[in-house]
Design an enzyme around this catalytic site. Structure first.
Site, short mmCIF file in Angstrom:
data_model
loop_
_atom_site.label_atom_id
_atom_site.label_comp_id
_atom_site.label_asym_id
_atom_site.label_seq_id
_atom_site.Cartn_x
_atom_site.Cartn_y
_atom_site.Cartn_z
CE LYS A 180 -0.15 1.52 9.54
NZ LYS A 180 -1.28 0.60 9.76
C1 PLP Z 1 -1.23 -0.84 9.40
C2 PLP Z 1 -2.20 -1.78 10.03
C3 PLP Z 1 -2.03 -3.18 9.99
C4 PLP Z 1 -0.87 -3.83 9.27
O1 PLP Z 1 0.33 -3.69 9.95
P1 PLP Z 1 1.72 -3.94 9.22
O2 PLP Z 1 2.76 -3.53 10.16
O3 PLP Z 1 1.68 -3.06 7.98
O4 PLP Z 1 1.79 -5.38 8.86
C5 PLP Z 1 -2.95 -3.98 10.64
N1 PLP Z 1 -4.03 -3.44 11.28
C6 PLP Z 1 -4.23 -2.11 11.32
C7 PLP Z 1 -5.44 -1.58 12.01
C8 PLP Z 1 -3.33 -1.23 10.71
O5 PLP Z 1 -3.57 0.10 10.75
#
Ligand code: PLP
Length: 492
Positions: free
Chosen positions: A110
């Site tokens: 993120k």
């Molecule tokens: C948010 C997240 C995901 C999922 O990603 P999306 O874009 O919501 O599909 C997968 N792995 C981690 C570690 C995350 O923080």
């Protein structure tokens, strides 16, 4: 290039306006009217660093941003707060290549979007003559809150308030949040669960009088959640970077196709890969990996999306999601930009929790392949890859790895593949260490950090090094009913 809503054709919404607004007034998500195509040769990319690739991709989507402004965003976002000069290094083991998206300040992917979103907001404010300070208000179950705090900390003209369930996050997650520095950051533990925090925040957003009170003090609320187009677009860039790295590492011939495997929750990350493919990046298959909450797997198998099912808490919590909000954007594109169809499906989802897409739409999703791995399979591959290769995967990446193995066994497809690694193993220490060996059972997270450091040959990410001893900056705790008052206390 203009933006429209997935639910209604709109005129003349610029990228910066869409970023400031977050979500369209009709409830739809902002999408580019037409997806751009890459305006450079793959070969040129081989000489570019990450900041350049990000700039070249984002400029195609955010056309109203001037070069100097966008370059300001990319260079400030992707700087020394990442612990790798490459920003997104590629790690290869014998049978797999991992694009490591976890070298940012909170060691999860993120950061790729949340470290640039605050700068997009500054530029967007300037272009749209928005004088008020932007107040980001977020409820978090752990990870997004910290990534948003790090992104907005110290960014002029913005403030960020994060509410988290006082007893509902891990010790490490809590420590990460309450030690955040920056005068414009405010972190509050709530005596309640995540849903209480979320509801409290939504009520504040919906309170017209409160909004007015703040407007009088020159503040405006905004949100940093993953439906903002300003979070999606920067994610497209790292698929281009992955391609260049695969070629440079001799894993892929320039011009040939690669596959990507993406551990999926809200469908943002894999949608970014779909955008990259549609822009002309040679991607063959988009492998969508789910955990036991396999609503997307079932959808890709059957064409029916059905959220009426048991919700499972898994060892990959960031993928524990039954409504993948970014899927709405895919529906818009594969229906031939049919906003009426999207409205109809979203209405069914809201009212019945289930909808089915047309055969035509399914045909347009043929490049997606769905798979899933439960906690036992996840644990098994963490151990196997560590024992055989000495490479530690976090639980989310392990879900993707497990699905990758199944995909190869099923299809015999030998296309070079990139597995998207979304978190550092240090973020999910307990699940990862107990997968490696039973002897780590029952040991607290802070001790396990030190044990993991031994397995990682003395490497520990900056974000975790010394975290147990950092100064606590935020000691606020409140009842759910006191949340609005906490916001006032901070802003006045
Ligand atoms: C948010 C997240 C995901 C999922 O990603 P999306 O874009 O919501 O599909 C997968 N792995 C981690 C570690 C995350 O923080």
């Amino acid at each position: 290039m203009f933006y429209t809503s997935t639910r209604k054709q709109l005129e003349e919404i610029t990228a910066t306006k869409a970023i400031l607004q977050g979500i369209s007034e009709d409830g739809g998500l902002f999408v580019p009217k037409t997806l751009p195509t890459m305006d450079f040769k793959l070969k040129e990319m081989l000489d570019w660093n990450y900041q350049e690739i990000a700039y070249r991709i984002i400029r195609l989507f955010f056309e109203d941003m001037k070069e100097e402004d966008l370059r300001y965003c990319t260079t400030h976002a992707y700087d020394v707060k990442f612990d790798s000069d490459e920003i997104v290094p590629l790690a290869s083991i014998k049978h797999a290549n991992f694009l490591e998206l976890f070298h940012g300040p909170t060691i999860a992917f993120k950061d790729m979007a949340l470290s640039i979103l605050p700068y997009f907001m500054l530029v967007s404010k300037k272009y749209n003559n928005e004088k008020d300070d932007i107040v980001i208000l977020t409820a978090t179950s752990g990870d997004t809150g910290k990534a948003a705090l790090e992104g907005f900390s110290g960014v002029e003209g913005t403030k960020i308030i994060v509410f988290f369930p006082e007893d509902g996050v891990s010790d490490i997650q809590k420590q990460q949040m309450v030690t955040t520095v920056g005068d414009n950051t405010f972190v509050v533990g709530v005596k309640g669960n995540f849903d209480d925090c979320q509801t409290g925040v939504k009520e504040i957003f919906g309170d017209v009088d409160f909004k007015k009170e703040l407007a009088d003090k020159n503040y405006k609320f905004s949100s940093a959640n993953s439906i903002n187009i300003g979070r999606l677009v920067p994610q497209v860039a790292y698929y281009f970077a992955a391609y260049a790295k695969m070629v440079k590492a001799g894993k892929l011939e320039l011009g040939k196709e690669m596959n990507v495997v993406v551990p999926t929750g809200n469908f943002g990350n894999i949608l970014a890969a779909y955008y990259a493919k549609n822009m002309g990046l040679p991607i063959k298959k988009l492998v969508c990996a789910s955990n036991t909450n396999k609503v997307l797997f079932d959808f890709l198998e059957t064409g029916t999306y059905d959220r009426n099912r048991e919700f499972h808490l898994t060892s990959s919590p960031s993928m524990d999601i039954l409504i993948s909000s970014n899927l709405e954007r895919l529906l818009y594109h594969v229906s031939g930009e049919n906003t009426e169809k999207v409205c109809e499906l979203m209405k069914e989802l809201k009212e019945k929790g289930v909808y089915s897409v047309t055969d035509e739409m399914r045909k347009n999703m043929a490049d997606f392949y769905g798979g899933y791995a439960d906690d036992a399979m996840t644990k098994e591959v963490i151990k196997k890859v560590y024992d055989e290769e000495g490479y530690l995967m976090d639980t989310h990446t392990a879900v993707a790895y497990s699905v990758y193995e199944k995909y190869v066994a099923d299809t015999k497809d030998e296309t070079p593949t990139v597995i998207v690694s979304t978190a550092s193993p240090y973020k999910f220490t307990s699940s990862v260490m107990t997968a490696v060996s039973d002897k780590y059972e029952g040991i607290d997270d802070f001790t396990l950090l030190e044990e993991m450091k031994k397995l990682e040959n003395g490497y520990m990410p900056k974000a975790m090094d010394g975290i147990a001893n950092r100064e606590i900056k935020h000691k606020n705790v409140c009842e759910v009913s006191e949340m609005p008052q906490m916001v006032r206390n901070f802003l006045v």
